[in-house]
Enzyme design. Structure first.
Site, PDB file in Angstrom:
ATOM      1  N   CYS A  97     -16.464   8.044   9.952  1.00 26.98           N
ATOM      2  CA  CYS A  97     -16.478   6.621   9.609  1.00 26.98           C
ATOM      3  C   CYS A  97     -17.633   5.852  10.239  1.00 26.98           C
ATOM      4  O   CYS A  97     -18.047   4.826   9.715  1.00 26.98           O
ATOM      5  CB  CYS A  97     -15.146   5.976   9.980  1.00 26.98           C
ATOM      6  SG  CYS A  97     -14.835   5.877  11.765  1.00 26.98           S
ATOM      7  N   CYS A 136     -10.087  10.528  17.581  1.00 22.26           N
ATOM      8  CA  CYS A 136      -9.626   9.173  17.269  1.00 22.26           C
ATOM      9  C   CYS A 136      -8.102   9.133  17.229  1.00 22.26           C
ATOM     10  O   CYS A 136      -7.473   8.220  17.768  1.00 22.26           O
ATOM     11  CB  CYS A 136     -10.215   8.715  15.939  1.00 22.26           C
ATOM     12  SG  CYS A 136      -9.771   7.021  15.485  1.00 22.26           S
ATOM     13  N   GLY A 145      -6.655   0.638   4.926  1.00 13.26           N
ATOM     14  CA  GLY A 145      -7.288   0.131   3.710  1.00 13.26           C
ATOM     15  C   GLY A 145      -7.282   1.159   2.599  1.00 13.26           C
ATOM     16  O   GLY A 145      -7.822   0.919   1.519  1.00 13.26           O
ATOM     17  N   VAL A 165      -5.045   4.156   0.115  1.00 15.62           N
ATOM     18  CA  VAL A 165      -3.821   4.148  -0.684  1.00 15.62           C
ATOM     19  C   VAL A 165      -2.628   4.698   0.088  1.00 15.62           C
ATOM     20  O   VAL A 165      -1.494   4.221  -0.075  1.00 15.62           O
ATOM     21  CB  VAL A 165      -4.023   4.920  -2.009  1.00 15.62           C
ATOM     22  CG1 VAL A 165      -4.300   6.391  -1.755  1.00 15.62           C
ATOM     23  CG2 VAL A 165      -2.828   4.736  -2.942  1.00 15.62           C
ATOM     24  N   ASP A 166      -2.834   5.690   0.941  1.00 18.19           N
ATOM     25  CA  ASP A 166      -1.707   6.302   1.644  1.00 18.19           C
ATOM     26  C   ASP A 166      -1.020   5.320   2.589  1.00 18.19           C
ATOM     27  O   ASP A 166       0.207   5.186   2.576  1.00 18.19           O
ATOM     28  CB  ASP A 166      -2.179   7.544   2.415  1.00 18.19           C
ATOM     29  CG  ASP A 166      -2.629   8.664   1.498  1.00 18.19           C
ATOM     30  OD1 ASP A 166      -1.918   8.957   0.529  1.00 18.19           O
ATOM     31  OD2 ASP A 166      -3.696   9.236   1.749  1.00 18.19           O
ATOM     32  N   ALA A 191      -0.053   1.215  10.646  1.00 22.29           N
ATOM     33  CA  ALA A 191      -1.499   1.288  10.766  1.00 22.29           C
ATOM     34  C   ALA A 191      -2.078   1.356   9.359  1.00 22.29           C
ATOM     35  O   ALA A 191      -1.936   2.359   8.664  1.00 22.29           O
ATOM     36  CB  ALA A 191      -1.901   2.521  11.571  1.00 22.29           C
ATOM     37  N   MET A 192      -2.720   0.286   8.927  1.00 21.95           N
ATOM     38  CA  MET A 192      -3.229   0.185   7.565  1.00 21.95           C
ATOM     39  C   MET A 192      -4.748   0.334   7.566  1.00 21.95           C
ATOM     40  O   MET A 192      -5.468  -0.547   8.036  1.00 21.95           O
ATOM     41  CB  MET A 192      -2.805  -1.146   6.944  1.00 21.95           C
ATOM     42  CG  MET A 192      -1.292  -1.315   6.876  1.00 21.95           C
ATOM     43  SD  MET A 192      -0.766  -2.862   6.097  1.00 21.95           S
ATOM     44  CE  MET A 192      -1.248  -2.565   4.385  1.00 21.95           C
TER      45      MET A 192
END
Length: 352
Positions: free
Chosen positions: A194, A96, A9, A11-12, A6-7
């Site tokens: 978000c 979420c 966007g 850095v982690d 799960a990216m």
């Protein structure tokens, strides 16, 4: 091993994907499109999706965008609005994780034939010595630990997830990102909800979805102490905007009553509580539930100070603190940790 990462966007998750590629796994990146409205904060912006895509390109892995906007609105946004309308303070990031990342996305990963779902969370999964039971543990970096927002996960989910950066400090994560030349290496962490834009804020977001009402402010003796423009935006424990009492001491919110349009405030001494009740239907356990009278350690916010406590079981679960604490706002999650090893998450519940 086939791993879906799960990216977001950030850095982690970028480094999580990179580490798995280096380890030789068959890695595919996925970014969730969750919010259909405007967003310039958190992890839902168009720029975040583009950053994730570009990092995947750098790593030479496939990248997909999964549209879960309807599910996000149903499970996260709508309850967020409804809870505020009731005078409660929800945690949308936890919801979420509960309903989207570790339910819908995890299920999709399994249906697509992936062995594991990986995320960039700062937490760790460990196997209990000599057993098949899994532990959810705090991340190695105490300043970035995210076990609180994952405290609803159980054995089934833990058996199917990976947290590749959980053993690393944030500084090391950024060092790895710079080493790999990832475009997200210096990207700031997301901090805000978000789906709420920085310009509109919480009030602007909610005012377009629910009617906000003026309310009277009274002290603990019922004497008038001012007013607020929107009772739905007031949180138990809040100090901002509550002014000072006649003795010059700061005032804090002790109670919010939306129906009667009344906010009660008191001094720091009057606002502290010795316990918090967790609704039984909201309780989740990583493995085995705590027994009545068990010792535990409670954490009441993402970066809150862990405090020793005892749990009492009745119609609901009562967390009784060793020392009085600032109140936990109704709707907030309380994560419970092992009393003997406070890095280990035991379970969680929502303040009634």
């Amino acid at each position: 091993m086939r791993v879906l990462v799960a990216m977001s966007g950030g850095v982690d998750s970028s480094v999580a994907a990179a580490l798995l590629v280096e380890q030789g796994h068959d890695v595919v990146g996925a970014t969730l499109k969750l919010w259909g409205g405007d967003s310039d904060s958190g992890c839902c912006s168009v720029a975040d999706v583009e950053d994730a895509r570009r990092v995947a390109q750098q790593l030479g892995i496939d990248h997909h965008v999964f549209n879960l906007t309807e599910e996000f609105d149903h499970h996260v946004v709508a309850p967020y609005v409804a809870e505020h309308a009731r005078g409660r303070t929800p945690n949308p990031c936890i919801e979420c994780n509960r309903s989207l990342k570790f339910d819908r996305l995890l299920g999709r990963a399994e249906r697509l034939g992936f062995d594991r779902l990986a995320t960039g969370h700062h937490a760790r999964v460990a196997r209990c010595d000599g057993t098949a039971h899994l532990q959810l543990r705090r991340g190695a970096d105490p300043l970035k630990d995210q076990s609180y927002v994952l405290s609803m996960l159980g054995q089934d989910a833990l058996a199917r997830v990976l947290f590749p950066v959980g053993e690393m400090t944030k500084a090391v994560v950024r060092e790895q990102a710079h080493r790999l030349g990832l475009r997200t290496a210096a990207k700031p962490d997301s901090q805000d909800v978000c789906f709420i834009g920085s310009a509109e804020g919480r009030e602007g977001f909610l005012s377009g979805r629910v009617e906000l009402h003026r309310a009277d402010v009274v002290d603990t003796d019922g004497r008038p102490a001012g007013s607020v423009d929107a009772v739905e935006l007031v949180t138990v424990g809040q100090r901002r905007g509550m002014g000072h009492g006649g003795d010059g001491r700061r005032r804090y919110v002790t109670h919010v009553d939306v129906a009667s349009r009344r906010v009660t405030v008191g001094s720091a001494d009057e606002v502290v509580r010795s316990s918090v009740v967790l609704a039984r239907h909201s309780l989740t356990w990583v493995d085995r539930p705590l027994a009545a009278g068990a010792r535990s350690v409670a954490q009441v916010s993402a970066h809150g100070r862990p405090v020793p406590c005892t749990v009492e079981l009745g119609d609901d679960l009562v967390v009784r603190f060793d020392d009085p604490q600032r109140p936990v706002a109704p709707g907030q999650t309380v994560a419970l940790y092992d009393a003997l090893d406070p890095d280990v998450v035991v379970g969680a519940g929502i303040a009634a």
